[in-house]
Design an enzyme around this catalytic site. Sequence first.
Site, PDB file in Angstrom:
ATOM      1  N   LYS A 126       0.839  -1.202   0.000  1.00 51.68           N
ATOM      2  CA  LYS A 126       0.000   0.000   0.000  1.00 51.68           C
ATOM      3  C   LYS A 126       0.874   1.253   0.000  1.00 51.68           C
ATOM      4  O   LYS A 126       1.901   1.310   0.680  1.00 51.68           O
ATOM      5  CB  LYS A 126      -0.919  -0.011   1.227  1.00 51.68           C
TER       6      LYS A 126
ATOM      7  N   SER B  64      -9.552   2.197   2.391  1.00 48.56           N
ATOM      8  CA  SER B  64      -8.589   2.940   1.593  1.00 48.56           C
ATOM      9  C   SER B  64      -7.477   2.090   0.975  1.00 48.56           C
ATOM     10  O   SER B  64      -6.709   2.594   0.167  1.00 48.56           O
ATOM     11  CB  SER B  64      -7.956   4.029   2.465  1.00 48.56           C
TER      12      SER B  64
ATOM     13  N   SER C 266     -10.296  -0.065   6.356  1.00 47.41           N
ATOM     14  CA  SER C 266      -9.530   0.124   5.128  1.00 47.41           C
ATOM     15  C   SER C 266      -8.866  -1.134   4.586  1.00 47.41           C
ATOM     16  O   SER C 266      -8.401  -1.139   3.458  1.00 47.41           O
ATOM     17  CB  SER C 266      -8.464   1.213   5.332  1.00 47.41           C
TER      18      SER C 266
END
Length: 431
Positions: free
Chosen positions: A96, A171, A195
């Site tokens: 990420k 996210s 997320s």
Amino acid sequence: MAYVFPGTQGIGEIGEQLELDLTPEEVSEYHAYLSALTPAFHLIEQLPDETPPVKYPRTPGYRPEGSENQHNGWVVKSTIKGAAKGKLKGKTLAIKDSVNVAGVPMSNGASILDGHVPDFDATVVTRILDAGGEILGKASCEYLCFAGNSVTGVNGPVQNPRAPGRSAGGSSTGSAALVAAGDVDMSIGADQAGSIRMPASFCGIVGLKPTFGLVPYTGVAGIEYTFDHVGPMARTVADCALLLEIIAGEDGIDGRQRNVEVQPYTKALGRGVKGLKIGVVKEGFGRPETEQGVDNVVRTEIKRLKSLGATVEEVSIPWHNIGSALWLPIGIEGSYHNIVRGHGVGYGGIGAYSLTYMKAFESWPAHAAELAAPIKAVLLSGRVLERHGGRLYAKAQNLRRRLRNEYDAWLQKFDVLVMPTTPMTATRYPA
């Protein structure tokens, strides 16, 4: 910039801002007193920074286009080969874009961080490489990781590989999309309000928000110190367990970790569910936003587990529905202080501060107009909460102990508590 101690006029102006009501004599006395601290600050400036070592070679990589980035899940592609052998040998991973990978650009989904390049690897990155994993690049995420609709990131919307035209969740948007599309075997996500879990649900993969502190957060951009989590995402439970086995455990740096207990998670695989005690959380079903099909699928799977030998009982956790309300002041005011007062990294014993990230973050006020809508909303509502003396933040932190205790009471009786991860399927992009 280099540390500079202000003159007496500057001290007087700071005193006025703090409403200290200093006399000219006091201003002069405080200036003389505080000037004596300056040599220590200059000494700290001159000392080399203490950062974790970078062990494996890599290049800055490149921004893939077209068929190489079909779902827009990649921010940067940069292949980093890990150790010659290990439990992750042969596995490919995406990281990420809120997680440090030294020498590879990291925007955390935000235009204000364009050009930022970390100078050390997050602990989870080092552990993956030490275990023989091969990192293929950085995965798209929402703007400062503060959304869940997969459209706020600086590089544009991320497509859901299993449901074109719909959100991949957020996210950890690209982390889920790349795994679901088969571009990588596993990925790293981070979770403060769903997320990891929401994109895993929307994209039909496995994502785990680990127990707080189980996986070191060192080298990951945070939102609020008390609920920052980093964890594994994969297509199978087995791969998720394997990745957790690699990244879990204390690193001696992250202050969130205290007496962490790790287990050989992969050894729990294949045991079946006979005798497993399952509590079905009543409040997780039939919510106002629920799609009936989701409830039906989950209840069908619960029945299947029961047919395989698990025991099933419905339980009620009334405070489950209070949880989202408790999150709001903690998430909003905590994030506000992280952005406005905490230089993007906050204060809380993180243990390994990224000076390069702080430097990149400091220019945000000059670019505030370009912040994503969720960030502007956090700043506005965070300022309102701050004006109330932090009372709601503090009370919510106190009350979350009761929420946790309600779950823990049932977990004394059941092995697992079950409910839908998200009460709806992947949503369409917002207008």
